[in-house]
Scaffold this motif. Structure first.
Motif, short mmCIF file in Angstrom:
data_model
loop_
_atom_site.label_atom_id
_atom_site.label_comp_id
_atom_site.label_asym_id
_atom_site.label_seq_id
_atom_site.Cartn_x
_atom_site.Cartn_y
_atom_site.Cartn_z
N ASN A 1 47.60 -16.25 50.15
CA ASN A 1 47.61 -16.72 51.53
C ASN A 1 48.99 -16.52 52.13
O ASN A 1 49.84 -15.86 51.53
N ASN A 2 49.23 -17.10 53.29
CA ASN A 2 50.49 -16.85 54.02
C ASN A 2 51.73 -17.24 53.23
O ASN A 2 52.78 -16.61 53.37
N VAL A 3 51.66 -18.27 52.45
CA VAL A 3 52.86 -18.76 51.76
C VAL A 3 53.30 -17.80 50.66
O VAL A 3 54.44 -17.89 50.18
N PHE A 4 52.44 -16.88 50.24
CA PHE A 4 52.81 -15.91 49.20
C PHE A 4 53.55 -14.69 49.76
O PHE A 4 54.14 -13.92 49.00
N VAL A 5 53.53 -14.51 51.08
CA VAL A 5 54.15 -13.34 51.68
C VAL A 5 55.67 -13.47 51.62
O VAL A 5 56.25 -14.44 52.11
N THR A 6 56.32 -12.48 51.01
CA THR A 6 57.78 -12.49 50.88
C THR A 6 58.45 -11.33 51.61
O THR A 6 59.68 -11.30 51.70
N ALA A 7 57.67 -10.36 52.13
CA ALA A 7 58.27 -9.21 52.80
C ALA A 7 57.42 -8.78 53.99
O ALA A 7 56.19 -8.79 53.92
N ILE A 8 58.10 -8.43 55.09
CA ILE A 8 57.43 -7.89 56.27
C ILE A 8 58.06 -6.53 56.57
O ILE A 8 59.25 -6.43 56.84
N LEU A 9 57.22 -5.47 56.52
CA LEU A 9 57.68 -4.11 56.78
C LEU A 9 56.91 -3.55 57.96
O LEU A 9 55.66 -3.60 57.97
N ARG A 10 57.63 -3.02 58.95
CA ARG A 10 56.96 -2.48 60.12
C ARG A 10 56.26 -1.17 59.77
O ARG A 10 56.73 -0.39 58.98
N ASN A 11 55.14 -0.96 60.41
CA ASN A 11 54.43 0.31 60.35
C ASN A 11 54.70 1.02 61.67
O ASN A 11 54.19 0.63 62.71
N THR A 12 55.55 2.05 61.63
CA THR A 12 55.99 2.68 62.88
C THR A 12 54.90 3.49 63.55
O THR A 12 55.03 3.83 64.73
N THR A 13 53.84 3.82 62.85
CA THR A 13 52.76 4.61 63.46
C THR A 13 52.01 3.75 64.46
O THR A 13 51.27 2.83 64.11
N GLY A 14 52.23 4.04 65.74
CA GLY A 14 51.51 3.33 66.79
C GLY A 14 51.99 1.92 67.02
O GLY A 14 51.31 1.16 67.72
N SER A 15 53.12 1.49 66.47
CA SER A 15 53.62 0.13 66.64
C SER A 15 54.77 0.12 67.62
O SER A 15 55.63 1.00 67.62
N THR A 16 54.79 -0.92 68.46
CA THR A 16 55.89 -1.09 69.41
C THR A 16 55.93 -2.53 69.86
O THR A 16 54.89 -3.19 69.98
N THR A 17 57.13 -3.03 70.12
CA THR A 17 57.30 -4.38 70.66
C THR A 17 58.67 -4.48 71.30
O THR A 17 59.64 -3.91 70.80
N ARG A 18 58.75 -5.21 72.39
CA ARG A 18 60.04 -5.37 73.07
C ARG A 18 60.80 -6.56 72.53
O ARG A 18 61.97 -6.75 72.88
N ASN A 19 60.18 -7.38 71.70
CA ASN A 19 60.87 -8.55 71.17
C ASN A 19 60.45 -8.79 69.72
O ASN A 19 59.66 -8.02 69.14
N VAL A 20 60.96 -9.85 69.13
CA VAL A 20 60.58 -10.26 67.78
C VAL A 20 59.74 -11.53 67.91
O VAL A 20 60.28 -12.62 68.15
N PRO A 21 58.44 -11.43 67.80
CA PRO A 21 57.59 -12.61 67.95
C PRO A 21 57.92 -13.69 66.92
O PRO A 21 58.05 -13.40 65.72
N SER A 22 58.08 -14.92 67.37
CA SER A 22 58.45 -16.02 66.47
C SER A 22 57.33 -16.38 65.50
O SER A 22 57.57 -17.06 64.51
N VAL A 23 56.10 -15.90 65.78
CA VAL A 23 54.98 -16.20 64.90
C VAL A 23 55.19 -15.63 63.49
O VAL A 23 54.65 -16.13 62.51
N LEU A 24 56.00 -14.58 63.38
CA LEU A 24 56.22 -13.97 62.07
C LEU A 24 56.83 -14.97 61.10
O LEU A 24 56.38 -15.12 59.95
N CYS A 25 57.89 -15.64 61.53
CA CYS A 25 58.56 -16.58 60.63
C CYS A 25 57.84 -17.92 60.54
O CYS A 25 57.99 -18.64 59.55
N SER A 26 57.09 -18.28 61.60
CA SER A 26 56.34 -19.55 61.53
C SER A 26 55.12 -19.41 60.62
O SER A 26 54.74 -20.36 59.93
#
Length: 592
Positions: A61-86
């Motif tokens: 589940n979410n608590v096991f996630v230790t790494a976040i890697l962006r997938n550059t194919t088709g991904s874009t964002t103007r900011n860093v959504p706070s939901v990632l760390c929450s």
């Protein structure tokens, strides 16, 4: 009409929902790290995400996630959504490179209390909030390279006592606050390449006791770097100040760097290297001063470097080699002196370099190669003498080259040849140097040394190349060969004029390369004569500085006394230079 407006609003809402999405494709690396491979569509930079979509592995589940890697194919964002760390509070590794990020909110990483590794490489970030990392006390690595930052807040890293690597390369930062790195006691790697820094503030490095690697290359530093600029860098192993517009070097910069291994100061505008700049850094392995304007290099510029392996001085204005540069350097492997103005190699100057494997003197003004120019040549593997003015070579020099593989000799006077595997067939390859070897019979080159005796070979139509550096006037006298000082001709060089006193028994010509004699600078002359003895001495000296004769019925001797006021190199050379002998083709240098 009302129905149409409702449809338009509904369509806009649906379009916005479709264009805004965030989800994870989960993976397990080496059965230890549970990763979110992030796919995000957030071109408007919204921060209203309530959930990162995706399907977890069974039992995860979410608590096991230790790494976040962006997938550059088709991904874009103007900011860093706070939901990632929450949503992933235990994440330690985040890579959000190449996403077009422009804004970073103060709470973007607040929930990632265990964050250890953060990469925001190649985005469009223009500024960062002062308290961005207030809750990220475990941050160890931070990469901000290739963004649009023009400034940084002074307290940005106030809580990052664990930070070991910081990369700010390739940002248009014009100035850094004095205390921005004040709490980074454990920082080991600092990258400040290609910013817009014009001055170095000593306060930046006061507390960086553990810094090992400092890269400040490609900054247009217009203000003089203070003597104490790097005073706190006690653990530094590598410093890069290349392409920094530096014009003056201060010997105090490196005095506290006892562990220094690599120094890169190439592509600046230095004209002089002072005495003992690295005297407290005996561990230096690589020293690069290539592509400067160096004309004067102190004889003690490279003192106390027993571990030096690579010395680069190419593309400068160096005209004279000093023996002290190469003393006590048994590990020196490669020396680069290409594209200078060196016109002679003093006998034995490279003899202490028993480990020398590569020597490059491409495009200088060398005329003669003596047997002992490169010592015993027991390990020399690569030698480049292309594009010089070499007209004579000692055959013994060629026969001593028992390990020489790449040997470049193109575009010289007596020969033009290049070899791959020269030592494999020395006997056959030497034939391309027949004219050079013949010329060596009447060409010799010596450097004056106190208390030494040399034999000079006889020759026809002799000449002398004179280089003199003195604070007084210099005198060259042609006399009969006897022990009674009775000059028949005297040439006086001083800052007013070049005076030649002739008589009927002497035929002498002096050709200066400068219109006047320069005090405290190198002066160059060519003197040719017939059937006389040359004695060179300083004003007010009691003994001749150098004496020799070209007459057959007298012994050919050197009598020398080194003057305190001057240093000089003397060269006998022929007046007429025969054309070169064509040589074999060889591999292009770029292919080696």
């Amino acid at each position: 009409m009302m129905e149409f407006k409702v449809l338009v609003l509904l369509f806009a809402f649906i379009s916005s929902s479709v264009s805004q999405s965030i989800r994870c494709n989960y993976s397990l690396r080496q059965n230890t790290q549970y990763m979110c491979n992030l796919q995000i569509q957030n071109p408007d930079g919204l921060n209203n995400f309530t959930q990162v979509e995706g399907f977890h592995f069974p039992g995860m589940n979410n608590v096991f996630v230790t790494a976040i890697l962006r997938n550059t194919t088709g991904s874009t964002t103007r900011n860093v959504p706070s939901v990632l760390c929450s949503q992933f509070p235990h994440v330690t590794y985040i890579d959000l490179s190449y996403l077009g990020i422009e804004d970073v909110d103060a709470n973007a990483f607040r929930g990632c209390r265990n964050l250890d590794w953060l990469r925001l490489y190649n985005n469009r970030i223009t500024s960062l909030p002062d308290n961005l990392f207030m809750y990220n006390r475990h941050l160890n690595y931070f990469d901000l390279e290739r963004n649009l930052l023009t400034a940084l807040p002074e307290n940005l890293f106030a809580n990052q006592l664990a930070l070991e690597a910081l990369d700010l390369n390739n940002n248009p930062i014009a100035n850094l606050p004095r205390g921005i790195f004040r709490n980074l006691f454990n920082l080991q790697f600092l990258y400040l390449r290609n910013l817009r820094i014009s001055a170095v503030n000593p306060g930046w490095f006061d507390n960086l006791f553990n810094l090992q690697f400092l890269d400040m290359a490609d900054n247009q530093i217009t203000q003089t770097i203070p003597a104490n600029a790097f005073r706190g860098l006690f653990s530094l192993e590598s410093i890069d100040l290349a392409y920094c517009n530096i014009r003056t070097m201060n010997a105090q910069w490196f005095q506290t760097m006892a562990h220094l291994h690599y120094v890169f100061m190439h592509n600046n505008f230095l004209e002089h290297i002072p005495s003992n700049p690295f005297v407290n850094s005996p561990s230096i392995n690589i020293l690069d001063f290539g592509s400067n304007n160096l004309a004067e290099v102190s004889r003690l510029a490279f003192a106390n470097m027993p571990n030096l392996m690579v010395l680069s001085l190419e593309n400068n204005q160096i005209s004279r080699l000093r023996p002290q540069w190469f003393e006590e350097k048994p590990n020196l492997d490669s020396v680069y002196l290409d594209f200078n103005r060196i016109n002679s190699i003093p006998v034995g100057i490279f003899a202490p370099l028993t480990g020398l494997r590569s020597m490059s003197l491409w495009s200088n003004r060398i005329r003669t190669i003596n047997r002992n120019a490169f010592g015993t040549m027991q390990n020399l593997w690569y030698l480049d003498l292309d594009d010089n003015q070499i007209n004579s070579v000692d055959e013994r020099f060629l026969r001593d080259a028992i390990r020489l593989n790449y040997f470049y000799f193109y575009d010289n006077v007596c020969a033009s040849a290049g070899f791959f595997g020269f030592a494999n067939n020395i006997t056959n390859n030497i034939r391309y140097f027949d004219r050079c070897i013949r010329n060596f019979g009447f060409v010799t080159e010596r450097t004056t040394e106190a208390g030494s005796n040399y034999n000079f070979v006889e020759g026809m139509n002799p000449g002398m190349h004179l280089e003199v550096f003195t604070q007084l006037e210099a005198r060259v006298a042609l006399t009969g060969f006897n022990f009674v000082w009775n000059p028949m001709l005297e040439i006086v060089f001083n800052n007013d004029t070049i005076r030649i006193v002739r008589n009927q028994d002497t035929d002498v010509a002096v050709i200066p390369t400068q219109r006047h004699f320069r005090i405290d600078a190198w002066n160059y002359y060519r003197i040719t004569w017939a059937r006389q003895v040359i004695s060179v001495f300083e004003a007010n000296e009691d003994f001749p500085f150098i004496a020799y004769t070209m007459q057959d019925w007298y012994p050919v001797n050197f009598l020398g006394l080194r003057a305190q006021e001057s240093e000089a190199i003397w060269t006998l050379e022929p007046v007429q230079l025969p054309p070169p002998t064509p040589g074999p083709n060889s591999r292009n240098k770029q292919e080696v």
